[in-house]
Every structure is written in C-alpha cells, then in structure tokens.
Design an enzyme around this catalytic site. Sequence first.
Site, PDB file in Angstrom:
ATOM      1  N   GLU A  42       0.446  -1.401  -0.240  1.00 19.72           N
ATOM      2  CA  GLU A  42      -0.054   0.202  -0.322  1.00 19.72           C
ATOM      3  C   GLU A  42       0.747   1.524   0.383  1.00 19.72           C
ATOM      4  O   GLU A  42       0.303   2.382  -0.277  1.00 19.72           O
ATOM      5  CB  GLU A  42      -1.265   0.286   1.477  1.00 19.72           C
ATOM      6  CG  GLU A  42      -1.736  -1.196   0.909  1.00 19.72           C
ATOM      7  CD  GLU A  42      -3.210  -0.988   2.065  1.00 19.72           C
ATOM      8  OE1 GLU A  42      -2.184  -1.542   3.542  1.00 19.72           O
ATOM      9  OE2 GLU A  42      -4.213  -1.445   2.401  1.00 19.72           O
ATOM     10  N   GLU A 102      -3.954  -9.571   3.290  1.00 24.08           N
ATOM     11  CA  GLU A 102      -4.324  -9.210   4.659  1.00 24.08           C
ATOM     12  C   GLU A 102      -5.137 -10.442   4.588  1.00 24.08           C
ATOM     13  O   GLU A 102      -6.302 -11.193   6.054  1.00 24.08           O
ATOM     14  CB  GLU A 102      -5.141  -7.838   4.895  1.00 24.08           C
ATOM     15  CG  GLU A 102      -3.912  -6.554   4.674  1.00 24.08           C
ATOM     16  CD  GLU A 102      -3.425  -6.765   3.505  1.00 24.08           C
ATOM     17  OE1 GLU A 102      -3.205  -7.424   2.936  1.00 24.08           O
ATOM     18  OE2 GLU A 102      -3.188  -5.584   3.786  1.00 24.08           O
TER      19      GLU A 102
END
Length: 710
Positions: A106, A126
């Site tokens: 990210e 995740e």
Amino acid sequence: MSDLATLQVHGTIGVLRIHNPPVNALSPKVVQGIKNAVDQFEADRRLQALVVHADGRTFVAGGDIAEFSKPGFEAKTFNGTLARIESLDRPVIAALHGTVLGGGLELAMACHYRIAVEGTRLGLPEVLLGILPGSLGTQRLPRLVGARLALDMILSGKPIDAAKALDSGLVDALVEPGGNDALLERALVYVQELLGAGKGPRRTRDRTPAMEGIEADFFDKALAEAKTKKGAYPAPQRIVRCVQAAATLPFEEGEAVEAALFEECRASPQSVAMRHLFFAERAAGKIPGVPADFTARPIRKVGVLGAGTMGGGIAMNFANAGIPVTIVETSAEALERGLGIVRKNYEASAAKGKLRPDDPAKRMALLTGSLRVEDLADCDLVIEAVFENMDIKKQVAKQLGTVCKAGAIIASNTSTLDVNILAQASGRPADFLGTHFFSPANVMRLLEIVRGDATAPDVLGTVVKLARTIGKVPVVSGVCYGFIGNRMLEPYLRESEFLMMEGASPAQIDGAIQSLGLPMGPCRMLDLAGLDVAAKVVIERGKAGGLPDDPSYRAVVQKMMALGRFGQKTGAGYYRYDGRNPVPDLEVERICVALAEQHGITRRKSSDISDEEIIERCVYPLINEGAKILEEEIAYRPGDIDLVWVNGYGFPDFRGGPMHMADTIGLQKIAARLDHYGSQRGDRHGYWSRAGLLTEMITGGHRFADWPFN
Ligand code: 3HC
Ligand code: NAI
C-alpha cells in the site's frame, strides 16, 4: 524523532530509509518516522525527488499485526501519510525487494513509480488474517492492475512475483538482484532518467481501474461466491464490496467504504482468532532449551524406511523441496508399489496443472529405492515409517543406530509408541526424536515433532527448521500417549461413541460438530481413516494396560471392526456408502441399541439430544485434555495446541483452535459444564475430572491468551 524511518539526502534526491528489522513492519514509530521524513522532504525545496527504500531482507512486509489488537488502533495516521506522499509535487519512487506485502504494498502504491528487484513478491495477504487491506490497497490496486486481477489477488491473499507485477502494471521496471546498496543505486539512476525525461508525479488515485473482462454481473457473482464458499469468514464479501467501490465510485467514496469495512473485519472475533494463529505459528519455533543461535546440522540427504501409506508421502515432502531421498523397503513388490503411488500422485498433480509437466520426472529422479538398509548410511536424517509395532520398531531403531553415520538424525513416525523406548533401542538417544506426520503426509501441514528425554537441542532445532523448509507447521510435543493431537482426540471420540449408544445418530453428531466449521465430524472422519485402523489402536492400547476399566469405552468402533464395517473402504462403517457419499444406516442404530443394552446405557430419543449437548460433550473434554497437556508440559503453549488442531484436524482457523475457542467461550462456563456432565452421568472413570490448570486459571482470572501467567 524515530530513527526507524529517516530522510537522507543523496545530492538532490531525498531517500526515505526504513529500518525496522526483521521485516520492516509498520509499527507506530515507523509510521511516525515516515511522516517526519515526508515533512522534511516537503520543506526542502532543493530535493527533486524522493526514493523510498528499506534496509535488510525485505521492503515493508506489512502493517504491524500486533498493533491491530491494541486499544485505540486506527489506520488513519498511516493513510493520511500515504495521501501526503501521493500528493507530493515531486516524483516519489519506491525501490522494492523481498516480500512487499500488505501495508508495504500500500505504501508502494501511494508512490508515483515502482521498481523491483527480480524475484520480489508483491501481495495483499490481509484476507489470511481475516481482514482486508485497510490503507487503500483495495482502492489503489484495481487502479494499477485492473479490477479483475486486483480482486483475485486480494481475495486469495497470494502474492505475485515481480515479473507478473511488471506485466500487469504494478511495477514499472525490474532490477537485477545485487543487494540493497545496488538497488538504491539503481533507484537513483532511475530517478535521474525520469527527471531527464521530464516525468513528474503520477498519482494512482487519479487513474481509472481497467475493467477488462468485467461483465455487468461480475461483482454480484463474486459476492455470491464469497458468500457460499467463504461465508464463515468476515473479509471476502467485504473485499468484493471494496473493489466494486474502487471500480464504480470516486476515490474518496471508495476510501470511506474501505475504512468502514476494514474496521468491521478488524473487530471481528474471526480475525482476532486468525491473528492469534499467525503469532502462534511464529512462537512455535521458539523451543525451550534450544538457543536461537544454535547451529543446525546440515540435511542434504534423507532416508525413509517403509514405502507404505506414510513413507511415500513423507518422501514426497523432501523431493518437493529438492532434497534427495533413499527409500528402503523389505521387498521389491512393496517398493515398486510405494514408488508407483508416489509417481501417480505427481502425475495427477501435473494433470491438474498444479505441477509443471516435467516436474513429476524431476521429482521422481530425486527418489532412490533400495532393499538394503545399509544404503541409508550416507543420509543426514532417516525417518522410519514401518508397521506400528513395538518389537518391529525397536529392532528397526537398533538397526538404524548402527547403520546411520555419526551425526545423522534418526526419527520415528510412530503415532502411539513411546519415543523414549525407541530412542534407547537405537543406542543413540541424543540423535533420536519422533516426527509425527499426518496423513496424507504430502498434503497435511502439521508435523508434530516429539522430543525425547534425551533428544539433543540441535537435533530438535534442526528438525523444526527443516520442517519449515518443506512447508510444514512444526509443533514440538513431549512424550505421552497420542502426543498432543491424538491424545486430545481420544475424549472427543469417546463422547461421540457414548452419544451414539445413548441415541444420537452419526449424522446428528457430525452435523453438530460441522456447525462449528470443522469439515467433518468424528464419524465421517473415522469412516475415512478406517474403523479397523482406529479399533486396532484402541485394542493395542488396551493390551498395554492404557484403557480405563470400562467395557463400554470405545465399544462402538470395536464392534464395527468385528463386523467388518471398516468405513468408506468397505462401503459401510458409521454410515453406509453410496460411492463416496455417506448415507445414514439403520443397522448402525441397531448395533448401538444392542451395545447400550449390553453396557447398561440408558437410551434417549435422538430429538432429546441437542446439538449443544453434542458440542459440549465432545469439545469441552478435548479442551480439558489440552489443559492437562499444558499442565504436564507436553505442549509448551496453548498456541501450539491450537496449531495442531487447525493444521492436523481441520479445526476452523476462524475459531483460532480449541484453546483460543475456550477463551472465547469462557473457562468458567467450560468448567461448569464439565462438572455438570460429571455429576449427571456419574464419573467413575474420571472422564469429567477437570484439569487442575483450568481451576487454577479460573481462580487467578487468567485466559489461555495470557500464557505464561507468571
Ligand atoms: N507485523 C508484525 N510482525 C511481523 C509481521 C507483521 N506484518 N510480519 C512478520 N512479523 C514478525 C514475525 O512475527 C517474526 O517475529 P519473531 O521473530 O519475533 O517471531 C518476524 O517478523 C519474522 O517473521 P517470519 O518468521 O514469518 O519470517 P519469514 O522470513 O519466514 O517470513 C514474511 C517473512 C513473508 C514477511 C512473513 O513474516 C509474513 O508473511 N508476514 C506477514 C505479512 C502480512 O500478513 N502482511 C500484511 C499485514 S496486515 C496489513 O498490512 C494491514 C494493512 O492493510 C493496513
Ligand atoms: P503401512 O502398513 O502402509 O506401511 C508400512 C510399510 O513399512 C510397509 O510397506 C512395509 O512393507 C514396510 N516395512 C515394514 N518393516 C520394514 C522394514 N524393517 N524395513 C523397511 N520397510 C519395512 O503403514 P503406514 O500407515 O504407512 O504407517 C507407518 C507408520 O506411520 C506407523 O508407525 C504408523 O503408526 C504411522 N502413522 C500412520 C498414519 C496413517 O494415517 N496411516 C498417520 C500417522 C502416523
């Protein structure tokens, strides 16, 4: 000022250097350091561009997972910093290596350009922690690689390699491997090339996600699939909604969707359970008495004795990791049959596209068959997987103690025998331990490693490390009957049989257990494993004096074996089989009625036996046994026990394993129900006697999560 992330100046280029070993996880201090460095860069107008670079073996491997459970956690500070990086008016280049995962990717996607060392792996894992990317991963990835690949990557959690990242537009250029300094140097050259070409900032948020291959009902279908296949998990359906938002809404609106859905996932008990397992897996490698800096014995060649059900699968694990194996059998036929099954297994995987077409031949070439135990003399590790019989195993251990070279490790795959006795029989107890693989040994992730009284620390450490190399989850167990897993299985099976004799049907018991999320209840599991195998274990244990003085104990499985109902393989066991489909069988009820009468067990209507009772009676004694195992130091931590059940018995990861689940239920409730069944049923054999540890924990107000308490 945090020195975990600093701004350094190379001529007119700023370098944001992250230094938080071992994997540069984004702790609050790292995030603060990044924020400060961005402040400095913003203020320093001499700098023409910013390179983001990390020290050590990898770029940032993610948000700090430990932080997610702390009170007051919020993703906002980091997300705000990422927004500022993206808004900078001079180009920002991420220089990537290692495993660029989660918050690391990210961060990279908020930069304007990305270069990566060949072999770098990039992903958003995740979902494996029960959450979704919470720092705009669901919004930026579709804008870089298109909605379809982004959804695939985020739903699977699987990373892609740098070459695919280049192809899909996630990175802009590849760099040859050559170390961290070389990467930084290459990044500085790349910056000059950009500046020379007049390239400025290029913001991911301003892009529109490619919608190739996205039909009108694409997201509806994906949502329905996530619901059917992964309905028990909090993240998959929410991930689809986030990516749909990225594809259909302005960036800011997608950002709000992601923030809300991330928080729902993070707070869910399922994610707490999955995060617990993440840390349990890492903790399991830390073994009392084995120093962190121990020197591992080199394992370049492995020997396996016995090419039966387990031996063949065990050998495959090593061949898959490129380690040559010698397999020894007693007859040419047995050897041929064993190797034939291995070959068929590989060919089936290749046919399904799970292996490359030339892999089966390559892997088979690593396996050498032999009929001479002396051929194991050059192996660094030898695992015996011969018949489960003490006399045979003692003889084999003795033989291996003589044949194996000095320094070689000798292991037994026994599931029930005393590893200390076998270790003594080998004459080399320090070199000896148990490696309890689970069937099918090439598939199941769990490896129970049984530490004998005399096992040398470096032997144990070596095998734990090797287990990870071959992709297993190693858990160390002390010596006791059944080790961690099968010992806890025993009260679970005991109660399932008593329930059958009392009037519950196998389908009813399995249904109740499966409602917890296990793929199979006890009856289907044993039908698959073979009721003959299961009964023999009980009978052998009885002969060794290890059974309670109770003729009704495990009476059902023994009766099944006597009747030739061995389970799926004979077409009948606890169920009747229509092909592979289990069908309820009235004959089983008749058998149970007769057994109940024989043993003076009162029958009830099946409708009077609730799912709640089935779950409590099968699972609570299993948890109680886990507490006894901890008390006796057979397992080092509750998390080790959870790993055994999740990786060896299909216990749902979203419940975190039985000990984590016990915390969720509440130890007081479990103790009260154990007491209840004990008094209701009369507890002559101590089936319901509480582990002392459980009582101690309740008195001290402890949970398994607080282990060790003192
Ligand atoms: N947070 C906290 N600690 C972490 C961590 C993380 N993201 N990743 C690894 N660690 C710790 C491990 O607990 C271990 O600590 P220990 O030495 O004290 O036991 C140490 O780093 C080394 O880890 P491994 O033993 O796993 O090292 P490997 O080299 O075998 O593997 C890895 C490295 C591939 C990076 C592996 O650790 C891994 O997969 N980590 C998790 C990656 C991940 O899930 N990232 C996403 C996190 S969630 C996120 O980023 C949310 C964001 O969207 C907001
Ligand atoms: P198996 O009966 O399928 O295979 C045993 C093999 O060992 C046979 O092929 C036999 O010919 C060979 N053998 C016997 N004596 C030998 C010797 N002296 N030298 C070389 N080979 C010899 O048995 P299986 O199921 O593979 O079990 C092996 C071991 O693994 C046992 O200790 C068992 O308890 C354990 N185990 C089995 C599991 C299972 O699900 N089958 C699960 C976990 C452990």
